[in-house]
Motif scaffolding. Structure first.
Motif, PDB file in Angstrom:
ATOM      1  N   LYS A 171      18.747 -33.481   5.249  1.00  8.81           N
ATOM      2  CA  LYS A 171      17.256 -32.742   5.089  1.00  8.81           C
ATOM      3  C   LYS A 171      16.871 -32.645   3.629  1.00  8.81           C
ATOM      4  N   TRP A 172      17.920 -32.383   2.617  1.00 14.21           N
ATOM      5  CA  TRP A 172      17.460 -32.162   1.309  1.00 14.21           C
ATOM      6  C   TRP A 172      17.104 -33.586   1.039  1.00 14.21           C
ATOM      7  N   GLU A 173      17.922 -34.717   1.265  1.00 14.65           N
ATOM      8  CA  GLU A 173      17.700 -36.017   0.749  1.00 14.65           C
ATOM      9  C   GLU A 173      16.446 -36.679   1.383  1.00 14.65           C
ATOM     10  N   ASP A 174      16.200 -36.173   2.718  1.00 11.42           N
ATOM     11  CA  ASP A 174      14.785 -36.562   3.302  1.00 11.42           C
ATOM     12  C   ASP A 174      13.256 -35.929   2.847  1.00 11.42           C
ATOM     13  N   GLY A 175      13.809 -34.636   2.001  1.00  7.54           N
ATOM     14  CA  GLY A 175      12.802 -33.857   1.397  1.00  7.54           C
ATOM     15  C   GLY A 175      12.230 -32.932   2.539  1.00  7.54           C
ATOM     16  N   LYS A 176      12.819 -32.834   3.392  1.00  5.88           N
ATOM     17  CA  LYS A 176      12.359 -31.932   4.739  1.00  5.88           C
ATOM     18  C   LYS A 176      12.372 -30.402   4.376  1.00  5.88           C
ATOM     19  N   THR A 177      13.425 -30.034   3.650  1.00  2.44           N
ATOM     20  CA  THR A 177      13.845 -28.712   3.182  1.00  2.44           C
ATOM     21  C   THR A 177      14.288 -28.727   1.540  1.00  2.44           C
ATOM     22  N   ARG A 178      14.426 -27.558   0.900  1.00  2.00           N
ATOM     23  CA  ARG A 178      14.822 -27.547  -0.156  1.00  2.00           C
ATOM     24  C   ARG A 178      16.003 -26.669  -0.280  1.00  2.00           C
ATOM     25  N   PRO A 179      17.057 -26.877  -1.253  1.00  2.00           N
ATOM     26  CA  PRO A 179      18.202 -25.927  -1.316  1.00  2.00           C
ATOM     27  C   PRO A 179      17.652 -24.601  -1.909  1.00  2.00           C
ATOM     28  N   ARG A 180      18.385 -23.510  -1.728  1.00  2.00           N
ATOM     29  CA  ARG A 180      18.074 -22.140  -2.214  1.00  2.00           C
ATOM     30  C   ARG A 180      18.536 -22.144  -3.751  1.00  2.00           C
ATOM     31  N   ALA A 181      17.930 -21.271  -4.392  1.00  2.00           N
ATOM     32  CA  ALA A 181      18.372 -20.958  -5.746  1.00  2.00           C
ATOM     33  C   ALA A 181      19.660 -20.751  -6.047  1.00  2.00           C
ATOM     34  N   SER A 182      20.424 -19.985  -5.035  1.00  2.00           N
ATOM     35  CA  SER A 182      21.913 -19.832  -5.213  1.00  2.00           C
ATOM     36  C   SER A 182      22.633 -21.109  -5.048  1.00  2.00           C
ATOM     37  N   GLN A 183      22.100 -22.088  -4.359  1.00  2.00           N
ATOM     38  CA  GLN A 183      23.065 -23.306  -4.136  1.00  2.00           C
ATOM     39  C   GLN A 183      22.605 -24.503  -5.360  1.00  2.00           C
ATOM     40  N   MET A 184      21.737 -24.210  -6.137  1.00  2.00           N
ATOM     41  CA  MET A 184      21.293 -24.972  -7.243  1.00  2.00           C
ATOM     42  C   MET A 184      22.386 -25.431  -8.442  1.00  2.00           C
ATOM     43  N   PRO A 185      23.301 -24.200  -8.794  1.00  5.42           N
ATOM     44  CA  PRO A 185      24.427 -24.465  -9.563  1.00  5.42           C
ATOM     45  C   PRO A 185      25.577 -25.560  -9.127  1.00  5.42           C
ATOM     46  N   ALA A 186      25.713 -25.372  -7.844  1.00  5.25           N
ATOM     47  CA  ALA A 186      26.647 -26.108  -7.155  1.00  5.25           C
ATOM     48  C   ALA A 186      26.430 -27.606  -7.403  1.00  5.25           C
ATOM     49  N   ILE A 187      24.970 -27.698  -7.262  1.00  6.51           N
ATOM     50  CA  ILE A 187      24.495 -29.315  -6.891  1.00  6.51           C
ATOM     51  C   ILE A 187      24.730 -29.797  -8.175  1.00  6.51           C
ATOM     52  N   ALA A 188      24.167 -29.066  -9.328  1.00  6.63           N
ATOM     53  CA  ALA A 188      24.209 -29.129 -10.892  1.00  6.63           C
ATOM     54  C   ALA A 188      25.525 -29.729 -11.285  1.00  6.63           C
ATOM     55  N   SER A 189      26.219 -29.033 -10.922  1.00  9.48           N
ATOM     56  CA  SER A 189      28.015 -29.271 -11.046  1.00  9.48           C
ATOM     57  C   SER A 189      28.626 -30.562 -10.629  1.00  9.48           C
ATOM     58  N   LEU A 190      27.982 -31.154  -9.583  1.00 10.04           N
ATOM     59  CA  LEU A 190      28.381 -32.417  -9.329  1.00 10.04           C
ATOM     60  C   LEU A 190      27.955 -33.758 -10.205  1.00 10.04           C
ATOM     61  N   ARG A 191      27.021 -33.327 -11.069  1.00 12.72           N
ATOM     62  CA  ARG A 191      26.575 -34.499 -11.905  1.00 12.72           C
ATOM     63  C   ARG A 191      27.806 -34.659 -13.173  1.00 12.72           C
ATOM     64  N   GLY A 192      28.601 -33.822 -13.114  1.00 15.47           N
ATOM     65  CA  GLY A 192      29.631 -34.154 -14.327  1.00 15.47           C
ATOM     66  C   GLY A 192      30.985 -34.550 -13.409  1.00 15.47           C
ATOM     67  N   LEU A 193      30.858 -34.802 -12.195  1.00 19.51           N
ATOM     68  CA  LEU A 193      32.221 -35.110 -11.530  1.00 19.51           C
ATOM     69  C   LEU A 193      32.234 -36.655 -11.423  1.00 19.51           C
ATOM     70  N   GLY A 194      33.511 -37.305 -11.173  1.00 17.30           N
ATOM     71  CA  GLY A 194      33.542 -38.543 -11.016  1.00 17.30           C
ATOM     72  C   GLY A 194      34.112 -38.658  -9.737  1.00 17.30           C
TER      73      GLY A 194
END
Length: 207
Positions: A171-194
């Motif tokens: 649903k996030w990828e389709d743009g139907k819903t957006r993650p909560r503000a508390s979930q944004m740090p976890a999504i940002a942490s994936l950017r530095g992972l391999g």
């Protein structure tokens, strides 16, 4: 023969005597009628103009004195009234100057208070701006899908790393819903992972 008119009162030839009455049968002329209506007074009975005991002169002097006294009294009362009004105006002017000075002091105090409040508001605004995070985490549905493909993860695996279900990831990828503000740090942490780090974290979560 034309008859000469008799001298009237005030004429140098007038002796003060009345003309003789006309004889019966003779018409009375204008001189006789005037002398009958205004008999002459003896000169001794007429008071002199400059006589100090003349009632007319004394009355004139009395009226002049009364007029002068009245005029002087009116001037005195007028001066008194003007002086009284002037004193009132002076007192009112002094009171007005005092009130104006007090108002100026009050306005100055209010201006200083407004300046202090303005400075305090500017400080609070600056402090609030400083407390905001330097970088705001932004979410992009397309970026999340690209990140999942880069790590080679399924929607369920991505959801396991983020603590959500795979359906939420779709649903996030389709743009139907957006993650909560508390979930944004976890999504940002994936950017530095391999891929290896992502696989290792999944193993830890599974074990």
């Amino acid at each position: 023969m034309k008859r000469q008119p008799l001298p009237r009162q005030g004429h140098p030839d007038f002796d003060g005597a009345l003309p003789a009455a006309p004889r019966p049968g003779i018409k009375m002329n204008a001189d006789h009628a005037l002398a009958r209506r205004h008999p002459a007074r003896p000169m001794s009975d007429v008071p002199a103009v400059d006589d100090p005991v003349c009632p007319r002169t004394e009355k004139t002097r009395t009226m002049s004195n009364v007029a002068a006294a009245l005029k002087e009294e009116i001037a005195r009362v007028a001066r008194k009234e003007v002086r009284s009004e002037t004193q009132k105006l002076k007192k009112a002017s002094v009171q007005h100057r005092t009130d104006i000075a007090a108002l100026k002091r009050r306005v100055q105090a209010l201006e200083q208070q407004v300046a202090r409040l303005r400075k305090a508001a500017e400080k609070r605004t600056a402090a609030a701006t400083t407390e905001q995070p330097a970088s705001v985490i932004r979410f992009s549905a397309k970026g999340l899908a690209t990140q999942r493909q880069r790590l080679g993860l399924s929607a369920a695996e991505m959801g396991a790393l983020l603590g959500v279900s795979g359906q939420s990831v779709y649903k996030w990828e389709d743009g139907k819903t957006r993650p909560r503000a508390s979930q944004m740090p976890a999504i940002a942490s994936l950017r530095g992972l391999g891929k290896r780090a992502a696989a290792a974290r999944l193993s830890e979560l599974a074990g």
